[in-house]
Design a protein around this motif. Structure first.
Motif, mmCIF file in Angstrom:
data_model
loop_
_atom_site.group_PDB
_atom_site.id
_atom_site.type_symbol
_atom_site.label_atom_id
_atom_site.label_comp_id
_atom_site.label_asym_id
_atom_site.label_seq_id
_atom_site.Cartn_x
_atom_site.Cartn_y
_atom_site.Cartn_z
ATOM 1 N N TYR A 76 33.760 41.628 46.576
ATOM 2 C CA TYR A 76 34.073 43.010 46.947
ATOM 3 C C TYR A 76 35.423 43.436 46.378
ATOM 4 O O TYR A 76 35.547 44.516 45.778
ATOM 5 C CB TYR A 76 34.068 43.135 48.469
ATOM 6 N N LEU A 77 36.436 42.612 46.547
ATOM 7 C CA LEU A 77 37.757 42.948 46.005
ATOM 8 C C LEU A 77 37.691 43.162 44.501
ATOM 9 O O LEU A 77 38.235 44.140 43.975
ATOM 10 C CB LEU A 77 38.763 41.833 46.321
ATOM 11 N N HIS A 78 37.034 42.242 43.813
ATOM 12 C CA HIS A 78 36.973 42.333 42.358
ATOM 13 C C HIS A 78 36.166 43.543 41.908
ATOM 14 O O HIS A 78 36.431 44.111 40.841
ATOM 15 C CB HIS A 78 36.402 41.043 41.771
ATOM 16 N N SER A 79 35.178 43.958 42.707
ATOM 17 C CA SER A 79 34.412 45.154 42.355
ATOM 18 C C SER A 79 35.284 46.398 42.423
ATOM 19 O O SER A 79 34.992 47.408 41.766
ATOM 20 C CB SER A 79 33.208 45.309 43.293
ATOM 21 N N MET A 80 36.354 46.332 43.202
ATOM 22 C CA MET A 80 37.306 47.443 43.305
ATOM 23 C C MET A 80 38.484 47.261 42.339
ATOM 24 O O MET A 80 39.452 48.006 42.387
ATOM 25 C CB MET A 80 37.827 47.550 44.740
ATOM 26 N N ASN A 81 38.396 46.244 41.475
ATOM 27 C CA ASN A 81 39.452 45.938 40.517
ATOM 28 C C ASN A 81 40.761 45.547 41.210
ATOM 29 O O ASN A 81 41.852 45.941 40.791
ATOM 30 C CB ASN A 81 39.693 47.100 39.558
ATOM 31 N N ILE A 82 40.621 44.773 42.279
ATOM 32 C CA ILE A 82 41.762 44.239 43.014
ATOM 33 C C ILE A 82 41.744 42.725 42.912
ATOM 34 O O ILE A 82 40.685 42.102 43.059
ATOM 35 C CB ILE A 82 41.705 44.650 44.504
ATOM 36 N N VAL A 83 42.891 42.127 42.631
ATOM 37 C CA VAL A 83 43.016 40.674 42.683
ATOM 38 C C VAL A 83 43.831 40.317 43.927
ATOM 39 O O VAL A 83 44.834 40.951 44.236
ATOM 40 C CB VAL A 83 43.648 40.086 41.410
ATOM 41 N N HIS A 84 43.382 39.295 44.626
ATOM 42 C CA HIS A 84 44.007 38.906 45.891
ATOM 43 C C HIS A 84 45.318 38.179 45.668
ATOM 44 O O HIS A 84 46.306 38.416 46.347
ATOM 45 C CB HIS A 84 43.040 38.034 46.699
ATOM 46 N N ARG A 85 45.336 37.221 44.751
ATOM 47 C CA ARG A 85 46.508 36.468 44.322
ATOM 48 C C ARG A 85 46.936 35.351 45.276
ATOM 49 O O ARG A 85 47.838 34.587 44.943
ATOM 50 C CB ARG A 85 47.720 37.395 44.073
ATOM 51 N N ASP A 86 46.312 35.219 46.433
ATOM 52 C CA ASP A 86 46.716 34.148 47.347
ATOM 53 C C ASP A 86 45.508 33.640 48.137
ATOM 54 O O ASP A 86 45.561 33.511 49.365
ATOM 55 C CB ASP A 86 47.810 34.649 48.293
ATOM 56 N N ILE A 87 44.436 33.331 47.419
ATOM 57 C CA ILE A 87 43.221 32.821 48.059
ATOM 58 C C ILE A 87 43.416 31.340 48.368
ATOM 59 O O ILE A 87 43.708 30.541 47.483
ATOM 60 C CB ILE A 87 41.996 33.028 47.158
ATOM 61 N N LYS A 88 43.268 30.991 49.626
ATOM 62 C CA LYS A 88 43.369 29.607 50.095
ATOM 63 C C LYS A 88 42.733 29.536 51.472
ATOM 64 O O LYS A 88 42.480 30.563 52.111
ATOM 65 C CB LYS A 88 44.828 29.157 50.150
ATOM 66 N N GLY A 89 42.506 28.320 51.941
ATOM 67 C CA GLY A 89 41.798 28.141 53.192
ATOM 68 C C GLY A 89 42.452 28.808 54.380
ATOM 69 O O GLY A 89 41.764 29.358 55.255
ATOM 70 N N SER A 90 43.785 28.796 54.434
ATOM 71 C CA SER A 90 44.474 29.377 55.586
ATOM 72 C C SER A 90 44.454 30.902 55.574
ATOM 73 O O SER A 90 44.825 31.533 56.568
ATOM 74 C CB SER A 90 45.918 28.869 55.658
ATOM 75 N N ASN A 91 44.034 31.507 54.459
ATOM 76 C CA ASN A 91 43.877 32.967 54.395
ATOM 77 C C ASN A 91 42.427 33.386 54.560
ATOM 78 O O ASN A 91 42.082 34.553 54.349
ATOM 79 C CB ASN A 91 44.437 33.513 53.077
ATOM 80 N N VAL A 92 41.588 32.431 54.910
ATOM 81 C CA VAL A 92 40.201 32.722 55.274
ATOM 82 C C VAL A 92 40.096 32.538 56.783
ATOM 83 O O VAL A 92 40.259 31.429 57.294
ATOM 84 C CB VAL A 92 39.215 31.779 54.555
ATOM 85 N N LEU A 93 39.873 33.618 57.511
ATOM 86 C CA LEU A 93 39.791 33.565 58.963
ATOM 87 C C LEU A 93 38.329 33.576 59.414
ATOM 88 O O LEU A 93 37.447 33.977 58.659
ATOM 89 C CB LEU A 93 40.546 34.743 59.581
ATOM 90 N N ILE A 94 38.108 33.125 60.630
ATOM 91 C CA ILE A 94 36.755 33.061 61.186
ATOM 92 C C ILE A 94 36.657 34.055 62.333
ATOM 93 O O ILE A 94 37.421 33.971 63.301
ATOM 94 C CB ILE A 94 36.417 31.641 61.681
ATOM 95 N N ASN A 95 35.718 35.007 62.223
ATOM 96 C CA ASN A 95 35.596 36.027 63.265
ATOM 97 C C ASN A 95 34.727 35.520 64.425
ATOM 98 O O ASN A 95 34.251 34.377 64.423
ATOM 99 C CB ASN A 95 35.083 37.354 62.694
#
Length: 242
Positions: A76-95
């Motif tokens: 989704y981010l990339h489809s909007m031409n956005i790069v996250h720059r800090d993808i890692k396990g601790s930045n993935v939350l569980i709802n």
């Protein structure tokens, strides 16, 4: 923080942490900011925490669904031409429903020719060329100075690191304690994980799943960032594991 708020407020997706708004609170005495209010960004409380801690506490959870959620958020981010720059396990939350949501957009960047950037021409969404992110998960071209421009390809290197991190519950370059050792390893073109780490990790999953993930991650860790697969490609590959 204003940049993060403006960017984050544009994002609406089931696998992106929702932005609810902002609030101001008085500065505490130790912050030495008399009369100055502190701006805070507001999101739903994720009681289950980040994916790494969640998987340590619930080793029998189906990790594949969490990985799929991460990839949908990145796509989704990339489809909007956005790069996250800090993808890692601790930045993935569980709802609350057990799905993965991507969080922390403090260093995220709009790429050029982005329609949202163009519609907000009076606002700067770009960042400086200094290293910003989590070094162990970052693409070598950003760390070593071969390129100071974040890209979808540099995000995909981090995606590969995060997929394996969540599969075996070990951080990239886990055998190195110091950042300088990690940088030296990157200079020697060492991969974030090796076969020994993968086969000896805390998997709690089938070796079949990890071996298939390994093949996908190797594609994400190609030295030329233009040859790395897209988030959609990796998402399709992960889904095919079912």
């Amino acid at each position: 923080m204003k940049k993060e708020m403006k960017l984050w407020s544009l994002l609406k997706h089931p696998n992106i942490l929702p932005f609810l708004g902002y609030c101001f609170s008085p500065a505490t005495p130790h912050e030495e900011a008399d009369g100055i209010a502190i701006l805070s960004l507001v999101s739903p409380f994720m009681e289950r925490g980040d994916a790494v801690r969640y998987l340590w506490a619930h080793p029998d959870v189906n990790r594949l669904s969490i990985l799929e959620g991460l990839l949908r958020g990145v796509s989704y981010l990339h489809s909007m031409n956005i790069v996250h720059r800090d993808i890692k396990g601790s930045n993935v939350l569980i709802n609350d429903s057990g799905s993965a949501v991507l969080a922390d957009f403090g260093v995220s960047t709009f790429l050029e020719n982005n329609r949202y950037l163009q519609s907000n021409s009076g606002t700067s969404f770009t960042s400086s060329g200094t290293i910003r992110g989590s070094l162990r998960w970052m693409a070598p071209e950003l760390v070593l100075g071969n390129s100071q421009t974040p890209s979808k390809g540099s995000d995909m290197w981090s995606v590969g690191c995060t997929l394996m991190e969540l599969a075996i519950l070990a951080a990239p370059y886990v055998s190195y304690k110091l950042d300088v050792q990690v940088i030296a390893a990157m200079l020697q073109k060492e991969l974030p994980f090796d076969d020994v780490c993968v086969t000896g990790g805390n998997m709690h999953q089938s070796q079949y799943l990890v071996s298939r993930l390994w093949t996908v991650c190797l594609e994400c860790w190609q030295s030329d960032n233009t040859n790395r697969p897209s988030a959609d490609d990796v998402s399709a590959a992960i889904t095919s594991f079912r």
